[in-house]
Design a protein around this motif. Sequence first.
Motif, PDB file in Angstrom:
ATOM      1  N   PRO A   1      36.558  35.468  35.749  1.00  0.00           N
ATOM      2  CA  PRO A   1      35.758  34.351  36.282  1.00  0.00           C
ATOM      3  C   PRO A   1      36.430  33.616  37.441  1.00  0.00           C
TER       4      PRO A   1
ATOM      5  N   TYR B   1      36.077  35.767  40.472  1.00  0.00           N
ATOM      6  CA  TYR B   1      34.673  35.722  40.902  1.00  0.00           C
ATOM      7  C   TYR B   1      34.383  34.405  41.640  1.00  0.00           C
ATOM      8  N   TRP B   2      34.956  33.312  41.131  1.00  0.00           N
ATOM      9  CA  TRP B   2      34.772  32.007  41.788  1.00  0.00           C
ATOM     10  C   TRP B   2      35.363  32.026  43.195  1.00  0.00           C
TER      11      TRP B   2
END
Length: 405
Positions: A180, A183-184
Amino acid sequence: MHKNRVPAGIVSALGLTQIIGYGTLYYSFSILAPGMAADLGLTLAEVFGVFSASLFIGGLSATYVGRQMDRIGAATVMTIGSVLAALTLALCAWSPSIAIFAVAIILLEISSGMVQYQAAFAALVESDPRSASRSITYLTLIGGFASTIFWPISAALSGYLSWREIYLVFAGLNLFLCMPLHYWIMRVGKTAVNVDPAVRTRETVVGAVAPHARRRGMILVSFAFALLGFTLAAILAHMVPMLGSIGLGAAAVVIGSLFGPAQVLSRLINMIFGKSLSPPALAVLSAVLIVLGVLILLATGNWLPGAVAFAICLGLGSGINSIAQGSLPLYLFGSNGYGEVTGKMAAARLAVGAGAPFVFAAAMEHIGLNFALIANACLGAISIAAFVAVAASSRMEPKIAANNT
């Protein structure tokens, strides 16, 4: 005005993923290897042989990974790499045979190249080429705590869980924490580019090496980093038993433990006081410190203060070397094509370094520790000369240029 701006959020996120990435995919292996050997019916040497082979193959994949970073973005590669790391850790945990275990370890090392420093440095260069050198220093300072955190975590978990269960826990960390965050970072980068089509001028760093000398410079820098990487990997793989064999006994473990804090200290010193040192000067300094450490050990033998100085010099040199691996290619060759450039350098460094533990062990056995150390110091001295040649050929400062995207 923006010269020293550092993307703090991205550096912090990458700092956490580097600690987890190095901790779960690299540092934990030495702690869990005895359990793997016993479970799979292998000797410890055979387990480390599989690991060395995976380092070599992972090194060969670095060039391709670097090209993909330039093509689709480093943060995108890191996001995919986190998923692959989680899947291969799970595959490793499941592996019912030695063959599947070996394949899983090789895939694990390939995924490492997609999420560790090479990729993180490229993500910082993509985020803001102007502040990338400073960002790399901050990132390596945070990442330097990976071994300090994950050696004890791995050791503590092994008291309650099998190595397979620990790898499943580590798979979860890569999938639910690292992925995550990567991805951010990927989304932040894409948003920054697409927010306003009228303002899509991105500043890039133009390297200090003239275009006609680029190929020669890349070969020379790759050669220097590969030799220094061999020198360092050979010593680190054998440091504690080597210090024990010269008569330092139980103190060898304590002396060896000074290496990690010295790495972090060198990065902290560079962050505070190193603004006046150019990346070529940092590379020369790192090589000098590593060779100096080897020479101190040669000169002092089992004298305790000498062994302490050896470990500290080695740690200081290694810490600065990590910074130079990210900042020197940017300084010399610029930000365009940075992923491919660092990928080629990583391939040379990792492929050469993979054989270092075996070669140094064979040298100690056949020609003795002192001659093995002398040979190692000579290789390091050649890397110093190569870095000095690089510094001499890049007197021109890198420039900032506008690049319409």
